[in-house]
Design an enzyme around this catalytic site. Structure first.
Site, mmCIF file in Angstrom:
data_model
loop_
_atom_site.group_PDB
_atom_site.id
_atom_site.type_symbol
_atom_site.label_atom_id
_atom_site.label_comp_id
_atom_site.label_asym_id
_atom_site.label_seq_id
_atom_site.Cartn_x
_atom_site.Cartn_y
_atom_site.Cartn_z
ATOM 1 N N ASP A 32 0.853 -1.199 0.000
ATOM 2 C CA ASP A 32 0.000 0.000 0.000
ATOM 3 C C ASP A 32 0.886 1.245 0.000
ATOM 4 O O ASP A 32 1.714 1.409 0.879
ATOM 5 C CB ASP A 32 -0.877 -0.051 1.266
ATOM 6 C CG ASP A 32 -1.743 1.182 1.448
ATOM 7 O OD1 ASP A 32 -1.909 1.950 0.480
ATOM 8 O OD2 ASP A 32 -2.250 1.372 2.572
ATOM 9 N N ASN A 83 -0.371 4.578 -0.226
ATOM 10 C CA ASN A 83 -0.985 5.834 0.225
ATOM 11 C C ASN A 83 -1.725 5.723 1.546
ATOM 12 O O ASN A 83 -2.432 6.638 1.949
ATOM 13 C CB ASN A 83 -1.925 6.377 -0.867
ATOM 14 C CG ASN A 83 -3.080 5.414 -1.145
ATOM 15 O OD1 ASN A 83 -3.081 4.292 -0.644
ATOM 16 N ND2 ASN A 83 -4.048 5.856 -1.924
ATOM 17 N N ASP A 124 -4.242 3.879 2.663
ATOM 18 C CA ASP A 124 -5.681 3.623 2.823
ATOM 19 C C ASP A 124 -5.948 2.164 3.211
ATOM 20 O O ASP A 124 -7.094 1.731 3.283
ATOM 21 C CB ASP A 124 -6.461 4.005 1.549
ATOM 22 C CG ASP A 124 -6.072 3.157 0.345
ATOM 23 O OD1 ASP A 124 -5.148 2.312 0.475
ATOM 24 O OD2 ASP A 124 -6.673 3.339 -0.731
ATOM 25 N N ASP A 138 -1.818 -1.204 -3.854
ATOM 26 C CA ASP A 138 -2.065 -0.440 -5.082
ATOM 27 C C ASP A 138 -0.868 -0.554 -6.022
ATOM 28 O O ASP A 138 0.150 -1.162 -5.685
ATOM 29 C CB ASP A 138 -2.381 1.015 -4.729
ATOM 30 C CG ASP A 138 -1.393 1.581 -3.720
ATOM 31 O OD1 ASP A 138 -0.186 1.501 -3.986
ATOM 32 O OD2 ASP A 138 -1.829 2.046 -2.639
ATOM 33 N N ASP A 142 -4.974 -9.682 -15.716
ATOM 34 C CA ASP A 142 -6.028 -10.681 -15.525
ATOM 35 C C ASP A 142 -7.250 -10.216 -16.318
ATOM 36 O O ASP A 142 -7.855 -9.193 -15.998
ATOM 37 C CB ASP A 142 -6.355 -10.768 -14.028
ATOM 38 C CG ASP A 142 -6.913 -12.103 -13.613
ATOM 39 O OD1 ASP A 142 -7.713 -12.672 -14.384
ATOM 40 O OD2 ASP A 142 -6.566 -12.577 -12.508
ATOM 41 N N ASP A 165 -9.530 -15.335 -17.043
ATOM 42 C CA ASP A 165 -10.435 -15.811 -16.014
ATOM 43 C C ASP A 165 -11.517 -16.733 -16.606
ATOM 44 O O ASP A 165 -12.168 -16.368 -17.597
ATOM 45 C CB ASP A 165 -11.098 -14.572 -15.380
ATOM 46 C CG ASP A 165 -11.890 -14.896 -14.145
ATOM 47 O OD1 ASP A 165 -11.279 -15.282 -13.146
ATOM 48 O OD2 ASP A 165 -13.126 -14.754 -14.184
ATOM 49 N N GLU A 217 -7.635 -19.926 -17.149
ATOM 50 C CA GLU A 217 -8.201 -20.608 -15.992
ATOM 51 C C GLU A 217 -9.302 -21.527 -16.526
ATOM 52 O O GLU A 217 -10.460 -21.132 -16.629
ATOM 53 C CB GLU A 217 -8.785 -19.616 -14.979
ATOM 54 C CG GLU A 217 -9.215 -20.304 -13.702
ATOM 55 C CD GLU A 217 -10.219 -19.509 -12.872
ATOM 56 O OE1 GLU A 217 -10.327 -19.800 -11.675
ATOM 57 O OE2 GLU A 217 -10.901 -18.636 -13.413
ATOM 58 N N HIS A 276 -5.563 -17.084 -5.227
ATOM 59 C CA HIS A 276 -6.437 -16.241 -4.410
ATOM 60 C C HIS A 276 -7.815 -16.862 -4.196
ATOM 61 O O HIS A 276 -8.690 -16.212 -3.623
ATOM 62 C CB HIS A 276 -6.587 -14.877 -5.097
ATOM 63 C CG HIS A 276 -7.270 -15.006 -6.429
ATOM 64 N ND1 HIS A 276 -6.698 -15.687 -7.489
ATOM 65 C CD2 HIS A 276 -8.490 -14.617 -6.850
ATOM 66 C CE1 HIS A 276 -7.549 -15.682 -8.506
ATOM 67 N NE2 HIS A 276 -8.642 -15.051 -8.151
ATOM 68 N N ASP A 277 -8.037 -18.073 -4.674
ATOM 69 C CA ASP A 277 -9.363 -18.704 -4.568
ATOM 70 C C ASP A 277 -9.407 -19.908 -3.626
ATOM 71 O O ASP A 277 -10.493 -20.409 -3.342
ATOM 72 C CB ASP A 277 -9.822 -19.210 -5.951
ATOM 73 C CG ASP A 277 -10.197 -18.083 -6.893
ATOM 74 O OD1 ASP A 277 -10.661 -17.029 -6.419
ATOM 75 O OD2 ASP A 277 -10.015 -18.262 -8.118
HETATM 76 C C1 GLC Z 1 -12.203 -16.998 -11.209
HETATM 77 C C2 GLC Z 1 -11.408 -16.118 -10.278
HETATM 78 C C3 GLC Z 1 -12.226 -15.874 -9.054
HETATM 79 C C4 GLC Z 1 -13.490 -15.160 -9.456
HETATM 80 C C5 GLC Z 1 -14.235 -15.961 -10.520
HETATM 81 C C6 GLC Z 1 -15.292 -15.119 -11.160
HETATM 82 O O1 GLC Z 1 -12.434 -18.247 -10.668
HETATM 83 O O2 GLC Z 1 -10.167 -16.703 -9.996
HETATM 84 O O3 GLC Z 1 -11.527 -15.128 -8.097
HETATM 85 O O4 GLC Z 1 -14.295 -14.979 -8.349
HETATM 86 O O5 GLC Z 1 -13.397 -16.367 -11.553
HETATM 87 O O6 GLC Z 1 -14.706 -14.135 -11.957
HETATM 88 CA CA CA Z 2 -3.546 2.120 -1.214
#
Ligand code: GLC
Ligand code: CA
Length: 508
Positions: free
Chosen positions: A22, A24, A26, A30, A99, A198, A254, A316-317
């Site tokens: 980060d 700034n 918040d 970023d 992405d 995605d 993906e 991240h999932d």
């Molecule tokens: C993919 C992404 C996930 C998102 C989903 C809908 O699985 O990795 O984070 O919620 O698509 O876009």
């Molecule tokens: Ca920030």
């Protein structure tokens, strides 16, 4: 010499921008924050950065609901910040992938705002509208709810494979395809090296096909079933856009199908995706026989097509892999060795190099509709109480941030962070590990072992997943490049692999 494209020889590092750095104060990471930490990524030794979405978004799905594909969300910065990040990366020899979310937009996207007005407007057919739900599909994140929602304004149903705030685009409409190609060109013109795409296997659908009734009864989302032939010509169209630019612009899809044979078809005949994620492997348990089997199955489906594998353990999932594998530090260290020595392109997820597990999120701080906050916790940079963040971040830190932070682990030569760095260095200096052949060394015990070879160099990797030491004959008389236990004194000539040890050796 055979030309090896960068997306085959690289290691990709996924940044989840909200939780990286980060600038700034918040509490949300970023683009300027990322720019300020490129020294770290170079020190670590990765080649490519993939950024989870930073486009304009109301954040119902934390950026996977895009309301403008050609604008940066103010929370992450500006278009100038992105241009600066692209040029900073390139100046350092790093590549940058964005992405791209082609299956759906945000319901706040101007396309959908217009589309939902009536059935005669110019964008009326840009989304999937029906007078009644066309099938029994379930959407993701709502615990088994229908993928169809009724729109009061238009008095019709629209399809959303994810949240109701994420209406699916209608790729059957050539105008949609063109508009989405234009969003790729927008970023390709600015110099990005490629895209993580995605749920890209959803851009073609067979709307008249129900999902298996038993799966629907269990609330299983449609995303894991969608495998329509028409998608392949659309992927070829996307590939033509990428190939019209110099510099081998690349895609990694993906393709969320838990079946290697189906996943492999999305590489086409070297004319669709360059890379596809392998989720069957991600979900394989930490067991030598199971891993051996998955790896061989994957390679057996990809090799005949000349398709290049990918390996990923965390993103991240899903819960972080150290946690999924039982939270042991030794296992996380072995997994690092495996990820970075298999044949294909490895994808790391920010923080796995610190051996992070998921953060515990108190009920009143849960923000993700899919319950994925734990693996998205902020990266701890330092040992002090804000861990290098100028302000309390949007989610709690993962466990043990006093030691599992970048600064502390950089100073500890035996840390998992230094193991990753060392392993990345070995990959760089041993082309056999990046580009060489692959042969599984067949065994019937807890040892996963394989050989990589190129131009006469032979590198053996052996991982002992069991609780007792094992003799691995092939290790005898070799030169040790690395042991995951970090024992500098381990003698390379011994053929015994300790419990929970991974070794990388060069055959004489
Ligand atoms: C993919 C992404 C996930 C998102 C989903 C809908 O699985 O990795 O984070 O919620 O698509 O876009
Ligand atoms: Ca920030």
């Amino acid at each position: 010499m055979k030309h090896v494209p960068w997306w085959q020889s690289s290691v990709v590092y996924q940044i989840y921008p909200r939780s990286f750095a980060d600038s700034n104060g918040d509490g949300i990471g970023d683009l300027q924050g990322i720019r300020s930490r490129l020294d770290y990524l170079q020190w670590l030794g990765i080649d490519v950065i993939w950024l989870s979405p930073v486009f304009q978004s109301p954040m119902a799905d934390f950026g996977y609901d895009v309301s403008d594909y050609c604008a940066i969300d103010p929370i992450f910065g500006t278009l100038d910040d992105m241009d600066a990040l692209i040029s900073d990366c390139h100046a350092r020899g790093l590549r940058l992938m964005l992405d791209w979310v082609p299956n759906h937009t945000s319901d706040q996207h101007r396309w959908f705002q217009q589309s939902r007005v009536d059935s005669t407007n110019p964008k009326a057919d840009w989304y999937v509208w029906r007078d009644e739900p066309a099938n029994n599909w379930c959407c993701s994140f709502t615990g088994g709810g229908s993928a169809w929602d009724f729109d009061e304004g238009r008095q019709q149903w629209y399809l959303h494979c994810f949240l109701p705030e994420q209406p699916d685009l209608n790729w059957d409409n050539p105008e949609v395809e063109q508009a989405m190609h234009d969003t790729l060109r927008f970023w390709l013109d600015r110099g990005v090296d490629g895209f993580r795409m995605d749920v890209v296997h959803l851009i073609g659908k067979q709307l008249d096909r129900d999902d298996p009734v038993r799966a629907v009864a269990r609330g299983l989302a449609h995303v894991v079933f969608n495998d329509a032939a028409v998608t392949h010509e659309r992927l070829r169209g996307i590939r033509r856009v990428l190939d019209s630019y110099p510099g081998e612009r690349a895609s990694v899809g993906e393709v969320y199908l838990l079946d290697e044979a189906a996943m492999a078809t999305y590489y086409g005949n070297n004319d669709e995706l360059q890379l596809s994620f392998n989720f069957s492997f991600l979900w394989t348990k930490w067991d030598a026989a199971a891993l051996r089997d998955r790896i061989k199955t994957t390679l057996s489906h990809l090799a005949p097509r000349g398709a290049w594998p990918t390996w990923v353990l965390s993103n991240h999932d899903v819960p972080r892999h150290r946690q999924r594998y039982g939270s042991s530090e030794e296992v996380a260290r072995m997994a690092a060795v495996m990820l970075l020595t298999l044949s294909g392109t490895p994808f790391m997820y920010q923080g796995e190099e610190l051996g992070l597990v998921d953060a515990l999120i108190p009920a009143d701080r849960v923000v993700d509709p899919g319950g994925r906050d734990g693996c998205r916790a902020p990266l701890p940079w330092t040992a002090d109480h804000l861990h290098g963040w100028p302000h309390d971040p949007w989610l709690p830190f993962p466990p043990e941030p006093d030691t599992r932070n970048v600064e502390s682990q950089q100073h500890d030569g035996t840390s998992i962070l230094n193991l990753y760095r060392h392993m990345l260095g070995i990959r760089r200096s041993h082309p056999a590990l990046r580009e060489g052949g692959f042969v599984m060394i067949e065994r019937d015990d807890d040892v996963l072992a394989f050989e990589r070879m190129l131009n006469g160099e032979r590198v053996v990797v052996a991982l002992n997943l069991g609780d007792v030491g094992r003799t691995v004959d092939v290790l005898g008389g070799t030169t040790l490049l690395l042991s995951s236990l970090g024992l500098a004194s381990r003698v390379g000539t011994t053929s015994v692999l300790a419990a929970h040890e991974a070794a990388v050796v060069v055959l004489a």
